[in-house]
Motif scaffolding. Structure first.
Motif, PDB file in Angstrom:
ATOM      1  N   GLU A  13       9.596   6.468   1.007  1.00 30.41           N
ATOM      2  CA  GLU A  13       8.449   6.123   0.174  1.00 30.41           C
ATOM      3  C   GLU A  13       8.402   4.631  -0.130  1.00 30.41           C
ATOM      4  O   GLU A  13       7.698   4.203  -1.052  1.00 30.41           O
ATOM      5  CB  GLU A  13       8.479   6.928  -1.130  1.00 30.41           C
ATOM      6  CG  GLU A  13       8.510   8.443  -0.966  1.00 30.41           C
ATOM      7  CD  GLU A  13       7.247   9.041  -0.366  1.00 30.41           C
ATOM      8  OE1 GLU A  13       6.490   8.329   0.307  1.00 30.41           O
ATOM      9  OE2 GLU A  13       7.051  10.262  -0.560  1.00 30.41           O
ATOM     10  N   MET A  37       7.355   2.667  -9.526  1.00 33.15           N
ATOM     11  CA  MET A  37       6.438   3.349 -10.447  1.00 33.15           C
ATOM     12  C   MET A  37       7.153   3.835 -11.705  1.00 33.15           C
ATOM     13  O   MET A  37       6.576   3.828 -12.782  1.00 33.15           O
ATOM     14  CB  MET A  37       5.787   4.545  -9.747  1.00 33.15           C
ATOM     15  CG  MET A  37       4.915   4.170  -8.567  1.00 33.15           C
ATOM     16  SD  MET A  37       3.511   3.128  -9.066  1.00 33.15           S
ATOM     17  CE  MET A  37       3.339   2.114  -7.589  1.00 33.15           C
ATOM     18  N   ARG A  76       0.826  -1.210   0.000  1.00 28.70           N
ATOM     19  CA  ARG A  76       0.000   0.000   0.000  1.00 28.70           C
ATOM     20  C   ARG A  76       0.858   1.257   0.000  1.00 28.70           C
ATOM     21  O   ARG A  76       0.590   2.199  -0.747  1.00 28.70           O
ATOM     22  CB  ARG A  76      -0.940  -0.009   1.211  1.00 28.70           C
ATOM     23  CG  ARG A  76      -1.793   1.248   1.283  1.00 28.70           C
ATOM     24  CD  ARG A  76      -2.864   1.149   2.355  1.00 28.70           C
ATOM     25  NE  ARG A  76      -2.295   1.077   3.691  1.00 28.70           N
ATOM     26  CZ  ARG A  76      -3.011   1.058   4.809  1.00 28.70           C
ATOM     27  NH1 ARG A  76      -4.341   1.093   4.735  1.00 28.70           N
ATOM     28  NH2 ARG A  76      -2.441   0.979   5.978  1.00 28.70           N
ATOM     29  N   LYS A  77       1.883   1.258   0.847  1.00 29.35           N
ATOM     30  CA  LYS A  77       2.741   2.447   0.901  1.00 29.35           C
ATOM     31  C   LYS A  77       3.459   2.642  -0.431  1.00 29.35           C
ATOM     32  O   LYS A  77       3.457   3.743  -0.999  1.00 29.35           O
ATOM     33  CB  LYS A  77       3.761   2.281   2.033  1.00 29.35           C
ATOM     34  CG  LYS A  77       4.839   3.356   2.079  1.00 29.35           C
ATOM     35  CD  LYS A  77       4.304   4.727   2.472  1.00 29.35           C
ATOM     36  CE  LYS A  77       5.384   5.792   2.401  1.00 29.35           C
ATOM     37  NZ  LYS A  77       4.937   7.088   2.892  1.00 29.35           N
ATOM     38  N   GLN A  78       4.088   1.599  -0.928  1.00 25.02           N
ATOM     39  CA  GLN A  78       4.872   1.745  -2.161  1.00 25.02           C
ATOM     40  C   GLN A  78       3.983   2.140  -3.339  1.00 25.02           C
ATOM     41  O   GLN A  78       4.425   2.850  -4.237  1.00 25.02           O
ATOM     42  CB  GLN A  78       5.607   0.444  -2.496  1.00 25.02           C
ATOM     43  CG  GLN A  78       6.583   0.621  -3.656  1.00 25.02           C
ATOM     44  CD  GLN A  78       7.302  -0.642  -4.061  1.00 25.02           C
ATOM     45  OE1 GLN A  78       6.721  -1.719  -4.072  1.00 25.02           O
ATOM     46  NE2 GLN A  78       8.572  -0.516  -4.394  1.00 25.02           N
ATOM     47  N   HIS A  79       2.752   1.688  -3.319  1.00 24.49           N
ATOM     48  CA  HIS A  79       1.843   1.999  -4.418  1.00 24.49           C
ATOM     49  C   HIS A  79       1.037   3.272  -4.149  1.00 24.49           C
ATOM     50  O   HIS A  79      -0.018   3.478  -4.730  1.00 24.49           O
ATOM     51  CB  HIS A  79       0.955   0.791  -4.727  1.00 24.49           C
ATOM     52  CG  HIS A  79       1.735  -0.342  -5.353  1.00 24.49           C
ATOM     53  ND1 HIS A  79       2.575  -1.123  -4.604  1.00 24.49           N
ATOM     54  CD2 HIS A  79       1.838  -0.781  -6.631  1.00 24.49           C
ATOM     55  CE1 HIS A  79       3.145  -2.015  -5.399  1.00 24.49           C
ATOM     56  NE2 HIS A  79       2.733  -1.839  -6.623  1.00 24.49           N
ATOM     57  N   MET A  80       1.512   4.095  -3.241  1.00 18.71           N
ATOM     58  CA  MET A  80       1.055   5.481  -3.097  1.00 18.71           C
ATOM     59  C   MET A  80      -0.379   5.577  -2.579  1.00 18.71           C
ATOM     60  O   MET A  80      -1.092   6.512  -2.925  1.00 18.71           O
ATOM     61  CB  MET A  80       1.166   6.206  -4.457  1.00 18.71           C
ATOM     62  CG  MET A  80       2.481   5.944  -5.188  1.00 18.71           C
ATOM     63  SD  MET A  80       2.634   6.826  -6.765  1.00 18.71           S
ATOM     64  CE  MET A  80       1.278   6.081  -7.678  1.00 18.71           C
ATOM     65  N   GLN A  81      -0.780   4.619  -1.741  1.00 20.41           N
ATOM     66  CA  GLN A  81      -2.154   4.589  -1.277  1.00 20.41           C
ATOM     67  C   GLN A  81      -2.271   4.641   0.241  1.00 20.41           C
ATOM     68  O   GLN A  81      -3.328   4.304   0.785  1.00 20.41           O
ATOM     69  CB  GLN A  81      -2.862   3.320  -1.810  1.00 20.41           C
ATOM     70  CG  GLN A  81      -3.114   3.359  -3.303  1.00 20.41           C
ATOM     71  CD  GLN A  81      -4.188   4.362  -3.678  1.00 20.41           C
ATOM     72  OE1 GLN A  81      -5.163   4.552  -2.951  1.00 20.41           O
ATOM     73  NE2 GLN A  81      -4.023   5.017  -4.811  1.00 20.41           N
ATOM     74  N   LEU A  82      -1.202   5.060   0.911  1.00 24.17           N
ATOM     75  CA  LEU A  82      -1.280   5.177   2.365  1.00 24.17           C
ATOM     76  C   LEU A  82      -1.621   6.618   2.723  1.00 24.17           C
ATOM     77  O   LEU A  82      -0.836   7.533   2.483  1.00 24.17           O
ATOM     78  CB  LEU A  82       0.060   4.771   3.004  1.00 24.17           C
ATOM     79  CG  LEU A  82       0.128   4.901   4.531  1.00 24.17           C
ATOM     80  CD1 LEU A  82      -0.941   4.044   5.209  1.00 24.17           C
ATOM     81  CD2 LEU A  82       1.516   4.532   5.040  1.00 24.17           C
TER      82      LEU A  82
END
Lengths: 345, 345, 345, 345
Positions: D95, D102, C231-237
């Motif tokens: 991050e 990405m 979640r963090k790495q995929h920019m959703q936190l």
């Protein structure tokens, strides 16, 4: 299993290396040369490609066909783009998802008659351009010779290229068997690629007698500006490049590519004629090149596979693929037909 | 430029193919065999690896070192993971970001004395484990022979492996020049890999006399369960695999790998001794294998480069790298030393 | 254009935020709380999910539906895998290729009657398992309520789940409108998810009255072990997570989700009945929930669009989609029907 | 633990939503509006940005800071590129590897004094441009206010921008706390971004009083041509966009951003002064904005953490970070200082 695949019709990549190609590899094996393509063998191979396609192309060598197709697309589209192709396309079906992983793009597989797609097929997918919810069509990819063994006529390619250009798309050709197509059509390599609007060509070598090596030909060299970095990052830069380059020089010298392809095509014609002697064996598609798609009757297919390894694509229908190579012999063909005769008795 | 790179010290990948390896390629070139590694040449090459490393390993062949390292890491870590390595590591510096693209992970480059990292170096990066804001350390990657020409002792590797195991990390070895390391240490390949806790090894072939080919050796075969799919998707599955496999069989037969490596190492020793005759030429690191890092005085380096192509890593300091190969000769070394003598007059 | 979209049938995400949800956001706005979900609002929202689905689930909040679906798949499959879904699936058509980019996998779109796929449909794609040339099926993704407005019965889901389990695949449900499905079927959320074998659920919030927020519910918590990093790495936190969590607590309290969904479904029924008064207006699919697919006669569709904004999916056929929301009123419906009446005169 | 984080110094993202921002959210909550940003709230918010930065910018809203930074870089560089940044940069450290996943690019972390990098630092990494073995530097990313609490002067930024422009690189600014920097420097937002050569700005909202929302501002709108597709594919397109847009309109109206930032900065000054009363408490860096890096004596840090939650970055040294927010009060500061006084007795 007591299958001897040594003279079978499984695929042209089961074949050996053409003697002239192997000779070139041996000749190249002396002394040191600078690695990664900064050598005279590579310059000469590039010159051979320029002689075929024009002096202003850019050409890069990679290890295999998966890379040639995938990195061609990688150089044409970004991750938010889509590539239109036949649902039967190798790049769509047989690369274990390499384009999706490497490019991050979507492939849109268009139902294809005889393995070929038309401009009308493609055009119906262009209405989503500009809508951010849809992967954006940015390239059309066609296969020549197609996976089903048929060829695109030059004019058919030009119509696709015009559609592409008019809509800001690129046209890519998977030419794993372009030699077989050009040999079948009796034309130059250029006549069915650059001259009719193809932007980037995956030029097949391995299936036509090389040990290992495919080329990516950019007809607009600007499209290749970042390619040397892309090739390296995507793990396709050979250190001892001379040994790939020397093979291509051999393949392009005196049109060895055409001789190999003509022979393979001729063997496929011979095989097709032999198969058509049997009332219950049906060809599925035209045999334009070295690929035959055939329906075998269910009572012989299994026994036949015990003698010869080949791909059965539709087990329930007896649908199978047979491929001839530069080193297939008339005896190989006769042996296959004879075996069917024996099985049918 | 009138540089003749034909007998230079640029890199072991500028070298030719060893005659026994080339012979094996020629021998493999007959008839059809099933593609993609389902052939007897590949079985035999696998057996050679099992004889070196144990029967329960899994081994896969790929085209080049970039792929061997990158896909080793791809099989060990996911995108949210980090790999700890020396800041001088090839995988960190010289792959144009291949691991970042292919795996999506972060590489953490640890300042490294002599090209080697220690367990203490790695341990200081483990406190972030469990914290979702940080890429999670999941593998340690070491290079043997290191990029700076030094070797890890077996015991040094074991300590790193213990740290990895105790913290749920894997240990990867970039063995592009593992033959040179084993030859230098006078030990088996297994003694500095499996026996001291390495999980996955990139086994180098091209730099030690192959035409093209690297192997990935999984000492825990479970780690390789998805690898055949990973290899295909990442564009590293050779169709005419027999020609890679045959090379490895040749390299592993009668320890040809060790003979080649011992020779290259010996030539490097000879070269180092020659260089040390000059008061103002300094070696930067121990010369354990076939790599020499040296400081040339500024007044000769440019002239020397006009005669011999080699990598200058620190232009301002005269820092250069010289590499010997299996086909480097004592005459090549003498010629280099003689040239320096001439230049210094 | 003089379109007033303020009371249209474009989509349930054009709707406002439910007052009770907005109230909860306002209540949560005091003092500092620890960021990134380490707060009591998030604990309470998680407890609400556990009350619905069982104490041993794991639930994570993300920003939007694209992320809920894509990261669900990211947690289930690797890049060399394929996901089987309806060709009409949102995840296949309407995410601009997010799964291909984020996961690197292939989506296989199965032609779907009424937006639903069956076990038979899926089974025909499983014969490629084990063949490295094909992306490997590893998950089935279904949408409940489907994109065409139909529901899967619990038993239909169970059959798909059994197929998945028997073949080592996972079953994912895109539940962007699961509330509408459960309301339509008159069952609990659990009865059509966990109880019939779904592995991971994208639980929709935004379309059912939230400001912003979707949940990913893992019925097997082991599948979520790496999810906080993903979640963090995929920019959703979300840093100020409490404001998402508070919304979910409101939505799950006293089954507000069901009340909202029942209302939207009821308005869709009212609208469908109104449309069926016209002989030349045809419904394309059953109206199980809050989505209507309809064919408008060509002479009124354009004029209708000048009054009300809605999606025209098949311009040549007059095919359009109408969606009702929790805040659609009977007056909105009547207004639409009245407009058609005027246009037809 | 009996920690009450309700008035702590953990981070400005532990803070609440500013009342004016929350009021704007409530006001926006009526009727239907077209989703995905095609609404009047979004137009107005865009106009606010244009009033600050110029009419010819392009601005896009995303959910969080990870996305703002990562997608800024995604729009500037390709996978074979490298981004130069401080080794302390959030984008490099915090991050979970989002840019690597990405974008697929490499981040090169440059050792940074006070969290800032100089043109000289960057220039030493440009010699690899053109060499395919190295990820190619294509962007510089700086953080303003830096992670260590220091500001770049306008002129320092201009020098970096000139270096970037002269070498065909882009300059990105992570402006998660740009408001604190502009407030500290007493200048406009534009004076330290567009006017000194920044190409793309991540404009922070959440840390300065928003509920959720960050903006990406392209000063050269051409760089944003594909951004709407990138945003969608990368899971950052909000359906109910109006609720993000309304927040930004509130933040940019009457310079609320500056008021909030000035207050937070002032509280940090107050806190710094309070800390400096103690002989054994040392500030690590200048306190230009709302971040304080401090060394606490080892005998009080643990007891202090039992009262107040804050990040301890260097446990062995007592190194900790304290952050003030728009809603930090003088009483909060005094309470913290008083606690230290009690602990030290």
């Amino acid at each position: 299993m007591n299958i001897s695949p040594s003279r079978a019709f499984t695929s042209d990549n089961n074949a050996s290396v053409h003697p002239a190609v192997m000779a070139a590899i041996n000749v190249a094996n002396h002394d040191h040369v600078i690695a990664y393509g900064h050598d005279s063998f590579t310059r000469q191979a590039e010159d051979c490609f320029k002689a075929e396609f024009g002096d202003d192309i850019a050409v890069f060598f990679v290890f295999n066909g998966t890379a040639a197709n995938t990195l061609s697309l990688r150089s044409l589209v970004q991750s938010h783009h889509a590539v239109l192709c036949a649902n039967t396309a190798h790049v769509n079906n047989n690369e274990c998802g390499a384009p999706e992983k490497m490019v991050g793009c979507k492939l849109i597989g268009i139902p294809a008659v005889n393995g070929k797609i038309s401009a009308e097929d493609c055009e119906s997918h262009l209405s989503i351009i500009g809508n951010e919810h849809f992967a954006q069509p940015k390239a059309i990819s066609i296969t020549q010779l197609s996976e089903l063994g048929t060829t695109y006529q030059a004019e058919e390619i030009r119509v696709l290229a015009d559609l592409a250009r008019n809509n800001n798309l690129y046209l890519h050709m998977d030419g794993a068997r372009i030699a077989n197509a050009a040999a079948s059509l009796g034309c130059s390599l250029r006549a069915i690629t650059r001259d009719v609007g193809v932007d980037v060509l995956s030029f097949g070598g391995t299936k036509n007698g090389l040990l290992c090596g495919e080329a990516i030909v950019f007809f607009n060299a600007q499209l290749s500006e970042a390619f040397k970095f892309i090739r390296k990052q995507h793990m396709q830069l050979a250190s001892k490049m001379r040994f790939i380059s020397a093979q291509f020089e051999a393949l392009l010298t005196d049109e060895l590519w055409r001789k190999n392809a003509l022979h393979a095509n001729k063997m496929a014609q011979l095989l097709a004629e032999g198969l058509l002697q049997f009332d219950d064996i049906k060809l599925q598609h035209r045999v334009d090149g070295n690929i035959i798609h055939v329906h075998f009757p269910s009572d012989i297919i299994q026994a036949l596979q015990e003698k010869f390894y080949f791909y059965v694509r539709q087990p329930e229908l007896g649908g199978a693929r047979l491929v001839c190579a530069f080193d297939t012999t008339p005896e190989d063909v006769q042996n296959f037909i004879d075996t069917i005769n024996v099985l049918k008795k």
